[in-house]
Design a protein around this motif. Sequence first.
Motif, PDB file in Angstrom:
ATOM      1  N   LEU A   1       0.815  -1.211   0.000  1.00 31.78           N
ATOM      2  CA  LEU A   1       0.000   0.000   0.000  1.00 31.78           C
ATOM      3  C   LEU A   1       0.854   1.269   0.000  1.00 31.78           C
ATOM      4  O   LEU A   1       1.882   1.352   0.671  1.00 31.78           O
ATOM      5  CB  LEU A   1      -0.932   0.009   1.216  1.00 31.78           C
ATOM      6  N   HIS A   2       0.391   2.256  -0.741  1.00 35.38           N
ATOM      7  CA  HIS A   2       0.980   3.600  -0.791  1.00 35.38           C
ATOM      8  C   HIS A   2       0.563   4.368   0.463  1.00 35.38           C
ATOM      9  O   HIS A   2      -0.444   4.048   1.095  1.00 35.38           O
ATOM     10  CB  HIS A   2       0.447   4.272  -2.063  1.00 35.38           C
ATOM     11  N   HIS A   3       1.339   5.406   0.837  1.00 34.05           N
ATOM     12  CA  HIS A   3       1.042   6.121   2.084  1.00 34.05           C
ATOM     13  C   HIS A   3      -0.350   6.756   2.079  1.00 34.05           C
ATOM     14  O   HIS A   3      -0.999   6.857   3.132  1.00 34.05           O
ATOM     15  CB  HIS A   3       2.121   7.169   2.379  1.00 34.05           C
ATOM     16  N   GLU A   4      -0.855   7.169   0.907  1.00 36.19           N
ATOM     17  CA  GLU A   4      -2.199   7.744   0.869  1.00 36.19           C
ATOM     18  C   GLU A   4      -3.254   6.676   1.127  1.00 36.19           C
ATOM     19  O   GLU A   4      -4.269   6.935   1.785  1.00 36.19           O
ATOM     20  CB  GLU A   4      -2.443   8.420  -0.481  1.00 36.19           C
TER      21      GLU A   4
ATOM     22  N   PHE B   1       6.033   5.237  -0.793  1.00 36.11           N
ATOM     23  CA  PHE B   1       5.877   6.388  -1.680  1.00 36.11           C
ATOM     24  C   PHE B   1       5.522   5.999  -3.120  1.00 36.11           C
ATOM     25  O   PHE B   1       4.921   6.794  -3.840  1.00 36.11           O
ATOM     26  CB  PHE B   1       7.155   7.232  -1.688  1.00 36.11           C
ATOM     27  N   ARG B   2       5.858   4.783  -3.543  1.00 37.52           N
ATOM     28  CA  ARG B   2       5.619   4.453  -4.954  1.00 37.52           C
ATOM     29  C   ARG B   2       4.360   3.609  -5.179  1.00 37.52           C
ATOM     30  O   ARG B   2       3.731   3.699  -6.229  1.00 37.52           O
ATOM     31  CB  ARG B   2       6.824   3.752  -5.567  1.00 37.52           C
ATOM     32  N   GLY B   3       3.960   2.786  -4.212  1.00 32.74           N
ATOM     33  CA  GLY B   3       2.756   1.978  -4.372  1.00 32.74           C
ATOM     34  C   GLY B   3       2.855   1.004  -5.533  1.00 32.74           C
ATOM     35  O   GLY B   3       3.912   0.831  -6.152  1.00 32.74           O
ATOM     36  N   VAL B   4       1.723   0.355  -5.850  1.00 29.56           N
ATOM     37  CA  VAL B   4       1.711  -0.622  -6.945  1.00 29.56           C
ATOM     38  C   VAL B   4       0.582  -0.363  -7.945  1.00 29.56           C
ATOM     39  O   VAL B   4       0.371  -1.147  -8.862  1.00 29.56           O
ATOM     40  CB  VAL B   4       1.576  -2.075  -6.402  1.00 29.56           C
TER      41      VAL B   4
END
Length: 854
Positions: free
Chosen positions: A695-698, A850-853
């Motif tokens: 998971l991305h931070h957002e 920071f980059r997510g998937v």
Amino acid sequence: MDKLKRKQALPLELLAPAGSYEAFKAAVENGTDAVYLGGKSFSARASAANFDLEELQKAVRYAHERQVKVYVTVNILISDQEFPELLNYLYDLHEIGVDAVILQDIGVAELIHRIIPELETHASTQMTVNTSWGVRHLESLGFSRVVLARETSAAEMKAIAEGTPLDLEVFVHGALCISYSGQCLMSSFIGGRSGNRGTCAQPCRMTYQLINDKKQNLLEEQNIGDHLLSPRDLNLAEELAELKGIGIHSLKVEGRMKRPEYVATVIRLYRQAIDRIEDQQEGNAVAPLLTPAEHQELLQVFNRDFTNGYFRENLGAELMSYSRPNNRGTRLGRVARSERGRLAIKLEGSLHPGDGIEFWTGRGREGVTVGLIWRNGLETTEGLPGETVEIEFSGIAHQGDRVFKTNDALLMEKARHSFQEGREQRKNPLTMRLSGHVGEQLCLEVMSAQRKVTVHSASPAQMAMKRPLTFDYAFQQLGRLGTTPFWLDKLEMEIDEGIMLPVSDLNEMRRQAIEELLKQSRQIVDRQTYRQRVERWKERQAFERNSSISLQKDILPQVSVAVSDPLTLQAALKAGGKRVLIGGEHWRSRRSFSLEEIRGSFLDCRKQKVDCVWRLPRVLNEAQSESLLIDLKKAAEWEVKPKIMVSNLGELEMLKSIDREWPFEVDYSLNVFNEGSLAYFRKLGAQRITLSPELHHEQLAYLAKWSGTEVIVFGDLEMMVSEYCPVGATLGGKKGERCARNCMKESHFLRDRMKYDFPVETDQECRMHLFNVKILNLYEELAQIRRMGVSTVRLQLTRQTPAQVQQSVRLFNEAWDMLQMAKKGKWTSNDGMAELSTIFPEGFTKGHFFRGVL
């Protein structure tokens, strides 16, 4: 009839892959019973051509007209921001008439069962279910079918089949993943292309060296090849009758990335094998299901060598294709001589113009497409086994070099012919009955295997003046079924002798009957009802979210520490750890917790007011599940039941079978990626849920609103878990031993072509666990994570030394406490980062924060 006998009585379903419309037609025209394919979104083969809605509608219509089912893959993890699109897509699939959807995301599964239960659901192999306990949980979720993990053995399949009414599906042919599907993060963390999102870059097919702490290449002298994570292709063509006896219903061929000719060939051959099973069951002599020539065709169309995978046992090195990760082709012969722009080959197989061949030389491999062929100086169109022929060749090859055929032009042409537009052969037989009398409208009854329709002529029949209606003429006109999916098998006539009917009437009766037969009679949920269900689901989701947010205020944020042995537990407690996760995998390289030590650890932690959780292993097979069940039943008798962290659905089902109120938590291996999954486990009673490390931070900030969320912020990132162990498989043992237990003597790493060394650990069950080169470290992001409202941050320290554990826990506790007391101005990450860098010289990564998937 018991469950197993009912399953054995079912006809086997041949399930084909389709990554394009051409491949879809190839599958249907070569005898498949069902096709699985993906849409443009939400599919685990994102780089296949896939189907937009218009193509999908066309495919479903074509398939259903030929009694073929269509299953659509929605087998990736879905983010919350994608749910609005997903809601529309699911209704479109239902409206189009797909027969089922294949799912990985447990939140999506529960969503479907609430808003559109009319849509059948199949559990993807990405759900990592390989035990009767896991299947039982999926049954309670509303699934009708489970695609078992490829690692499931024949004996385990039978045990599962005996205990469930659900249909079972297994892979029988094609590429194998070396890791348990759904548990592989290697592509995700190395290159940002997530297998759980359908974009796997297949790093397992690359080259690796097995090295030790001293950086020595341990396989340098063996010369076995460098593709240490590349399995052979699965081939269970000769085990199909046994699979039927075990109780398997659906036989799945892998290959949505493969070309249509591959699909056509493999499906044709498996169709023939399945049909021969019926002959054997009728009392005919038992014989191989495929002839040697047919096995050769399977090899020729694509192979990395074949294996039966884990069907019998763990094969070790025999599972693998160490020397090359792509198509090997078939042995064609050897180079006899090379001169004047021509190459002579002593043939062991046939050769034709247009064939693709490859030379295996000491310098590597060189491939060419065959043009002209000469035999004894004369041009020919075919070279046969035993002959020496010449071909045009301007490269470098030497006498004795091996030659392989990688593409058979005639086999490809045969495959293409089978699904060529306008040459469709997949048709259903019809029986027609034409009846009536002079002066009446004639009646035409048309019967297929599924339906019967009746139509009447537009005008009444009359006595013929010249040419009465004969049987041959009626059969000719009514049998003109053209491109429809039917052919006229039988015609019965009960009409007065000497009558006639205009040919236009006969043609119109035929047209009307076929049109009626092709009408799909099924109930579709109207869009308004669907929208109302969706609104109710949204309201319920909002209520659960708000309830969870209110509970969040009462939870004191903590630092959680995962350790795997008593020594590191004591180090964590000494450093002031207030929440510990003990257990998990039992590494062969160190002494793990015994059941009695787990009990003692809980008692000690209670005295110190430390929150202690028993963390269960990520993967268990059937026998290991039964062993764990015994331990859990013993733990249920302790004075206070231990809190359990489950790592798969089977463990959760075991826990609930003992005590439905047993307190439990959910580990990251269950891939909680959205609110739907969170809500599902919270509803079942999960006190804490560790969110997906992809998971991305957002996304994390959105999910952190829910109470009881845990985020891994530091430690080892496990990228792969596999039944295959490269250490035991390649280093060998004494005579008669499969493994020399080298994993207990020294540390091992897989070094990639970029000189990165990935740590390898082996557990007590001899599974291989592969870890990232760099340690996950979100120490510098702790202030941001604290502001998100995350309930717990975790340090994943299951492989570290007591000293590393003690220092890491101290640093994170100090930072977290400072941030919790709103003393951010007094804390900076500089000193802590410097100390962490000293403790972990291998370096750090921020993972997907920071980059997510997406």
